[in-house]
Design an enzyme around this catalytic site. Structure first.
Site, short mmCIF file in Angstrom:
data_model
loop_
_atom_site.label_atom_id
_atom_site.label_comp_id
_atom_site.label_asym_id
_atom_site.label_seq_id
_atom_site.Cartn_x
_atom_site.Cartn_y
_atom_site.Cartn_z
N THR A 14 0.84 -1.21 0.00
CA THR A 14 0.00 0.00 0.00
C THR A 14 0.87 1.26 0.00
OG1 THR A 14 -1.70 -1.17 1.25
CG2 THR A 14 -1.79 1.23 1.30
N VAL A 15 1.81 1.33 0.94
CA VAL A 15 2.59 2.57 1.11
C VAL A 15 3.68 2.67 0.04
CG1 VAL A 15 3.91 3.98 2.72
CG2 VAL A 15 2.10 2.50 3.59
N ARG A 46 8.60 -9.04 -2.07
CA ARG A 46 8.73 -10.50 -2.07
C ARG A 46 8.41 -11.09 -3.43
NH1 ARG A 46 5.38 -11.41 3.36
NH2 ARG A 46 4.04 -10.09 2.12
N LYS A 107 6.25 2.27 12.56
CA LYS A 107 6.12 2.65 13.96
C LYS A 107 6.47 1.51 14.91
CE LYS A 107 2.21 1.62 11.83
NZ LYS A 107 1.19 2.14 10.98
N VAL A 134 3.44 8.01 12.31
CA VAL A 134 2.38 8.41 13.24
C VAL A 134 1.32 9.24 12.53
CG1 VAL A 134 1.84 9.70 15.35
CG2 VAL A 134 3.99 8.42 15.18
N ILE A 138 -0.89 13.32 8.64
CA ILE A 138 -0.80 14.48 9.54
C ILE A 138 0.67 14.72 9.89
CG2 ILE A 138 -1.47 15.45 11.77
CD1 ILE A 138 -3.85 13.55 11.82
N GLU A 192 -2.89 -3.02 9.39
CA GLU A 192 -1.55 -3.60 9.41
C GLU A 192 -1.59 -5.00 8.80
OE1 GLU A 192 1.28 -1.83 10.57
OE2 GLU A 192 -0.31 -0.38 10.27
N LYS A 207 2.42 4.28 18.22
CA LYS A 207 2.42 5.71 17.85
C LYS A 207 2.45 6.60 19.09
CE LYS A 207 -0.11 4.58 13.65
NZ LYS A 207 -1.44 4.29 13.13
P1 NDP Z 1 1.88 -3.97 2.88
O1 NDP Z 1 1.67 -5.27 3.56
O2 NDP Z 1 0.85 -3.46 1.96
O3 NDP Z 1 3.27 -4.00 2.09
C1 NDP Z 1 4.42 -4.57 2.60
C2 NDP Z 1 5.41 -4.73 1.47
O4 NDP Z 1 6.61 -5.28 2.01
C3 NDP Z 1 4.93 -5.67 0.36
O5 NDP Z 1 5.22 -5.08 -0.89
C4 NDP Z 1 5.79 -6.91 0.55
O6 NDP Z 1 6.11 -7.58 -0.65
C5 NDP Z 1 7.04 -6.30 1.14
N1 NDP Z 1 7.85 -7.26 1.88
C6 NDP Z 1 7.44 -8.10 2.86
N2 NDP Z 1 8.48 -8.84 3.29
C7 NDP Z 1 9.53 -8.47 2.54
C8 NDP Z 1 10.88 -8.89 2.48
N3 NDP Z 1 11.36 -9.84 3.29
N4 NDP Z 1 11.71 -8.30 1.58
C9 NDP Z 1 11.23 -7.33 0.76
N5 NDP Z 1 9.97 -6.90 0.76
C10 NDP Z 1 9.14 -7.47 1.65
O7 NDP Z 1 2.17 -2.92 4.05
P2 NDP Z 1 1.89 -1.36 4.04
O8 NDP Z 1 2.35 -0.76 2.80
O9 NDP Z 1 0.50 -1.14 4.50
O10 NDP Z 1 2.81 -0.90 5.27
C11 NDP Z 1 4.20 -0.72 5.13
C12 NDP Z 1 4.73 0.01 6.36
O11 NDP Z 1 4.08 1.27 6.48
C13 NDP Z 1 4.46 -0.69 7.69
O12 NDP Z 1 5.50 -0.40 8.58
C14 NDP Z 1 3.18 -0.03 8.19
O13 NDP Z 1 3.03 -0.11 9.58
C15 NDP Z 1 3.43 1.38 7.75
N6 NDP Z 1 2.28 2.22 7.58
C16 NDP Z 1 1.20 1.78 6.84
C17 NDP Z 1 0.14 2.61 6.62
C18 NDP Z 1 -1.04 2.20 5.83
O14 NDP Z 1 -2.02 2.98 5.76
N7 NDP Z 1 -1.04 1.03 5.20
C19 NDP Z 1 0.10 3.97 7.19
C20 NDP Z 1 1.29 4.33 7.93
C21 NDP Z 1 2.31 3.49 8.12
P3 NDP Z 1 4.98 -8.28 -1.59
O15 NDP Z 1 4.17 -7.14 -2.12
O16 NDP Z 1 5.75 -8.95 -2.66
O17 NDP Z 1 4.22 -9.19 -0.71
N1 HSE Z 2 -2.90 0.42 10.38
C1 HSE Z 2 -2.64 1.79 10.65
C2 HSE Z 2 -3.94 2.49 10.96
C3 HSE Z 2 -1.98 2.42 9.45
O1 HSE Z 2 -5.01 1.93 10.69
O2 HSE Z 2 -3.90 3.59 11.50
C4 HSE Z 2 -1.54 3.83 9.70
O3 HSE Z 2 -0.49 3.87 10.59
#
Ligand code: NDP
Ligand code: HSE
Length: 430
Positions: A14-15, A46, A107, A134, A138, A192, A207
């Site tokens: 997602t991010v 992955r 976080k 966090v 914002i 998450e 957070k």
């Molecule tokens: P996702 O689960 O959507 O994405 C995680 C990514 O990490 C995937 O692309 C996955 O690969 C990749 N990945 C997992 N394991 C490995 C590895 N061993 N080596 C390389 N790549 C790997 O998570 P999010 O994008 O939602 O979240 C990412 C971070 O951002 C987290 O720390 C989360 O807490 C934080 N965050 C998320 C928010 C949100 O709204 N989603 C908001 C704020 C913070 P693949 O795609 O191939 O499976």
């Molecule tokens: N899983 C978190 C939330 C993502 O719902 O707030 C943003 O940190």
């Protein structure tokens, strides 16, 4: 214009995909503000075959995310994998050790290893930026660390988890069941990887630990937090809260006085008229109280691709401009350890909802337990009559101490006429 700042991005979920898209979509304005283009040169995830809605053609692909730290073309490492251990931690440590700035949204990592990572960042003169960690979009970190840097902060609080706020809002407004709304939150990319982190309050605790460290100039200390999530918040409690003039929100609240720091995450009832009560859906709110500024409240989207990418890109622009700050706002050596106060010392009003057998003497037994714990009642509500069957009884107390409430609850829960564990929600006047 100067030459491009070259990024290696680990994690294209997602991010990560959101960051790549935003860097492309707003490339011109970002380059103008950064003083140079910001360009992704290498990535890691992955599954190479997965369609992520973002074109990665021409970018170096690393099977091992940690290899990004050693890639000579990568100047800044962007960690968007997640998790406090494993590849995310290894990559961040490797990048800092290699003298490369790191931007992360993680976080869990910051709340768990923030003290050691800050020391590493200082020792290697490698900035570690985490605005996205966090409250999503914002700019809460920048606000606390820089905008309010002249204040002594007494309290920092807010709605810190978008998934929980979305679930509570959809349950209240549309009457949808918890599990259905959680599934939608996952589909929208809010939750998450393990949504238990959201609904059990752990993500909000991560957070809050970060905000408290910044606000109070302490080492980040996750262990000092009291944590409860929203699993036990029922549709009945949401409806009854409305009848009493409250909304239920999962809040993180940290305050500091002479005795120490209290930091807690739990569902709260807030008056409907309070500004925080109308922060709905995926929106978060962050509130800080400083001695010079008074109260500051920020609100905006707390999760999802766009808002989180917005925060990651802001950090990247700072790094491109050479604007860096110590991880916790001051040098690690100057930070105190936080003397955490136990939850038993918390004082506040409480909502209790009991399912009791509709028979004579029940209310006398319940109020007797409250009387013996020196807890006085503000109001009481009983809905319906069903002689011999269970009916809800709602009690709202005046302010009392948590320890007194817990002792009364133990007695109430043991009464033969109380047929379910009592539902308890703390009332906050934020
Ligand atoms: P996702 O689960 O959507 O994405 C995680 C990514 O990490 C995937 O692309 C996955 O690969 C990749 N990945 C997992 N394991 C490995 C590895 N061993 N080596 C390389 N790549 C790997 O998570 P999010 O994008 O939602 O979240 C990412 C971070 O951002 C987290 O720390 C989360 O807490 C934080 N965050 C998320 C928010 C949100 O709204 N989603 C908001 C704020 C913070 P693949 O795609 O191939 O499976
Ligand atoms: N899983 C978190 C939330 C993502 O719902 O707030 C943003 O940190």
């Amino acid at each position: 214009m100067s030459k491009a700042l070259k990024l290696g991005v680990a994690g294209l979920g997602t991010v990560g995909a959101g960051v790549l898209n935003l860097l492309r979509q707003n490339a011109e304005v970002i380059a103008a503000r950064a003083g140079r283009p910001i360009e992704v040169v290498a990535v890691s995830a992955r599954d190479r075959a997965r369609d992520r809605g973002v074109d990665v053609t021409g970018l170096a692909w690393h099977e091992d995310a940690v290899a990004l730290a050693a890639d000579p073309n990568v100047e800044v490492v962007v960690e968007l994998i997640g998790g406090s251990e494993g590849p995310a931690r290894k990559l961040v440590e490797a990048a800092l050790n290699a003298g490369k700035p790191v931007v992360t949204a993680n976080k869990a990592l910051l709340a768990t290893h923030g003290a050691a990572l800050a020391q590493l960042s200082e020792a290697k003169a490698s900035p570690l930026a985490y605005e996205a960690a966090v409250a999503g979009g914002i700019p809460a970190i920048k606000a606390l660390r820089e905008g309010l840097a002249g204040n002594r902060i007494s309290r920092v609080a807010g709605i810190l988890n978008g998934t929980c706020n979305y679930i509570l809002t959809e349950m209240r407004v549309k009457g949808l069941p918890f599990a259905t709304v959680l599934k939608t939150a996952q589909e929208l990319g809010y939750a998450e990887a393990d949504p238990a982190f959201d609904i059990d309050g752990v993500d909000a605790a991560h957070k809050l630990a970060i905000l408290a460290a910044l606000a109070f100039g302490h080492q980040v200390d996750l262990k000092a937090l009291h944590i409860e999530g929203i699993r036990n918040v029922s549709a009945l409690d949401i409806a009854l809260a409305g009848e009493l003039g409250y909304r239920i929100k999962l809040l993180g609240i940290a305050s500091q006085d002479e005795a120490g720091v209290t930091a807690r995450v739990h569902p709260c009832m807030v008056p409907e008229a309070s500004p925080i009560a109308s922060v709905d859906g995926v929106f978060n709110a962050v509130l800080a109280e400083g001695d010079a500024v008074g109260r500051v409240v920020l609100q905006g989207r707390g999760a999802g691709a766009g808002p989180t990418a917005s925060a990651v890109v802001a950090d990247l622009i700072d790094i491109a401009r050479g604007r860096t700050a110590p991880v916790w706002g001051a040098a690690s050596a100057t930070l105190a350890t936080a003397p955490g106060l136990p939850m038993e010392r918390h004082r506040g009003a409480y909502y209790l909802r009991l399912m009791v057998l509709d028979q004579p003497g029940v209310i006398a037994d319940v109020t007797g337990a409250l009387r013996d714990a020196k807890i006085s009642l503000e109001s009481m509500l009983q809905r319906g009559r069903a002689p011999g069957e269970a009916v809800p009884v709602v009690l709202v107390t005046h302010e009392c101490e948590e320890a007194e409430m817990q002792s009364a609850l133990a007695r109430i829960a043991a009464l033969p006429s109380v047929v379910e564990p009592p539902a308890v929600i703390r009332i906050e006047e934020l």
